[in-house]
Design a protein around this motif. Structure first.
Motif, PDB file in Angstrom:
ATOM      1  N   ILE A   2      28.168  33.462  48.654  1.00  0.00           N
ATOM      2  CA  ILE A   2      28.240  35.127  48.264  1.00  0.00           C
ATOM      3  C   ILE A   2      29.513  35.347  49.051  1.00  0.00           C
ATOM      4  N   VAL A   3      30.409  35.934  48.049  1.00  0.00           N
ATOM      5  CA  VAL A   3      31.926  36.064  48.227  1.00  0.00           C
ATOM      6  C   VAL A   3      32.360  37.362  47.650  1.00  0.00           C
ATOM      7  N   THR A   4      33.612  37.573  48.234  1.00  0.00           N
ATOM      8  CA  THR A   4      34.449  38.619  47.430  1.00  0.00           C
ATOM      9  C   THR A   4      35.462  37.918  46.897  1.00  0.00           C
ATOM     10  N   GLY A   5      35.917  38.143  45.556  1.00  0.00           N
ATOM     11  CA  GLY A   5      36.766  37.466  44.865  1.00  0.00           C
ATOM     12  C   GLY A   5      37.400  38.135  43.535  1.00  0.00           C
ATOM     13  N   TYR A   6      37.759  37.472  42.665  1.00  0.00           N
ATOM     14  CA  TYR A   6      38.411  37.858  41.114  1.00  0.00           C
ATOM     15  C   TYR A   6      38.237  36.802  40.139  1.00  0.00           C
ATOM     16  N   PRO A   7      37.164  37.481  39.194  1.00  0.00           N
ATOM     17  CA  PRO A   7      36.729  36.702  38.063  1.00  0.00           C
ATOM     18  C   PRO A   7      37.878  36.608  36.909  1.00  0.00           C
ATOM     19  N   VAL A   8      38.885  35.929  37.243  1.00  0.00           N
ATOM     20  CA  VAL A   8      40.090  36.134  36.285  1.00  0.00           C
ATOM     21  C   VAL A   8      39.746  35.732  34.806  1.00  0.00           C
ATOM     22  N   HIS A   9      39.000  34.657  34.664  1.00  0.00           N
ATOM     23  CA  HIS A   9      38.795  34.368  33.272  1.00  0.00           C
ATOM     24  C   HIS A   9      37.567  35.013  32.473  1.00  0.00           C
TER      25      HIS A   9
END
Length: 400
Positions: free
Chosen positions: A274-281
């Motif tokens: 479980i993370v924070t992030g960036y779903p770029v695609h």
């Protein structure tokens, strides 16, 4: 002859002044300081994001008819060098504003410098809460969601796990310390029977992954809260995978869903974190698509989290300078308070009460897709929903 020379000297000085004035009138200089050599995975895409924004602003006529000029310097990941470079940018390069910072300690050095010099500083990346609260000042504004904001988002998900025994691993400096302090306080308040069975505080950039993983395994936690990033994260994941640390054991992790770190992990990406992030695609909002397409067209590559931060930072400066009618410090400070800007993640607001932007973060899970890590099952958490009230800010920020 003496008189003639004196006249020539005056004329030459006047010409220099006029030349400098003409240069200043046509250009707005942004002095940007960062740890380019020590954190290339994040900061190379970050610089590309800044350059893309600079080009867009300048092609549209600049700000008030003036072109933006970006002048970058490396801080050697050292607070002392950070201050030295800031002084050089102001004295020699005559920059109009300062921006940048990656590590919390270098960011705090710039925050203190801005206060002492009464010079505008836009902190793009540093995550420490001190920057806008206990050590906040009138001249510093911060873009990215802070440790408090991102950890608060993750606590919501951690509580759903209903795990009692937690292990903590983090870099032993301001960013890691404040992340863990917030996690412990919020988890304990919501789940009083929680236990923190071990804390592994590592030297940033020098993690002894084998020893850390063994210590965590020996503590037999039900779940792990991780704050490591960059090369430390890669080493930790590799060793943890090898020793089975993550098997049937949930991990909650700050920043680990960002493309720059998933690029390094590749097929070693642990499923289910479980993370924070960036779903770029997979992010298809209009604001993100426009940014993604422009970035792809220019660099023949996809953006990373750093690209978004660099781009949004320059766009914010452009909008703030436009609203202020120039780069005079007090006018710029006033213009930024309540400023609204459209970022690749949607509209953000720069809060007047603590100078924190409301940029949010994506919370989801890691999953290997075609041999590399992706952020899946994600939701966007708006930063405004994870910031303290005005009354709380008054207590947290003694020097408004």
């Amino acid at each position: 002859m003496t008189t003639r020379l004196a006249v020539r000297a005056v004329a030459w000085s006047a010409a220099l002044v006029c030349s400098a004035g003409a240069h200043a009138e046509g250009t707005i200089k942004i002095g940007e300081i960062n740890s380019y050599k020590s954190q290339p995975a994040f900061l190379e895409p970050y610089k590309r994001g800044m350059e893309l924004a600079i080009d867009e602003v300048n092609k549209a006529g600049g700000v008030g008819g003036k072109k933006l000029q970006l002048i970058t310097r490396d801080d050697n990941a050292n607070p002392g060098d950070t201050v030295r470079v800031a002084e050089e940018l102001i004295a020699r390069e005559k920059v109009d504003v300062l921006a940048g910072g990656f590590l919390s300690n270098t960011g705090m050095a710039l925050t203190d410098f801005a206060k002492q010099k009464k010079f505008f500083y836009l902190a793009t990346e540093p995550l420490t809460d001190k920057m806008v609260w206990s050590n906040g000042n009138a001249y510093t504004f911060r873009l990215r969601p802070s440790t408090y904001m991102q950890v608060s988002m993750l606590v919501e998900e951690a509580l759903k796990l209903k795990k009692k025994r937690w292990a903590l691993v983090y870099p032993n400096y301001e960013y890691g310390q404040s992340s863990v302090a917030t996690f412990k306080a919020k988890m304990k308040a919501a789940q009083p029977d929680i236990e923190f069975v071990t804390e592994q505080a590592t030297v940033q950039g020098k993690v002894d992954a084998g020893s850390v993983v063994q210590a965590l395994a020996d503590a037999k936690p039900d779940a792990i809260f991780n704050v490591l990033f960059a090369t430390d994260l890669t080493k930790f994941v590799r060793e943890g995978n090898t020793r089975g640390l993550f098997k049937d054991r949930p991990v909650v992790s700050v920043l680990s869903g960002e493309p720059e770190y998933l690029d390094a992990l590749k097929s070693e990406t642990p499923d289910g974190w479980i993370v924070t992030g960036y779903p770029v695609h997979t992010l298809k909002t209009p604001e993100h698509k426009a940014f993604y397409d422009a970035y792809q067209a220019r660099y023949k590559d996809y953006p990373r989290q750093g690209s978004v931060v660099g781009y949004a930072g320059i766009k914010s400066l452009a909008e703030g300078i436009k609203k202020a009618g120039g780069t005079e410090t007090e006018a710029l400070v006033k213009a930024f308070e309540g400023l609204e800007v459209v970022s690749p993640f949607g509209k953000i607001t720069w809060r007047a009460q603590d100078h924190q932007s409301t940029m949010g973060a994506f919370v989801g899970r890691l999953k290997k897709v075609k041999g590399k890590g992706e952020l899946v099952d994600y939701v966007y958490r708006d930063g405004k929903d994870y910031l303290p009230s005005d009354e709380e800010v008054k207590k947290l920020r003694p020097n408004p």
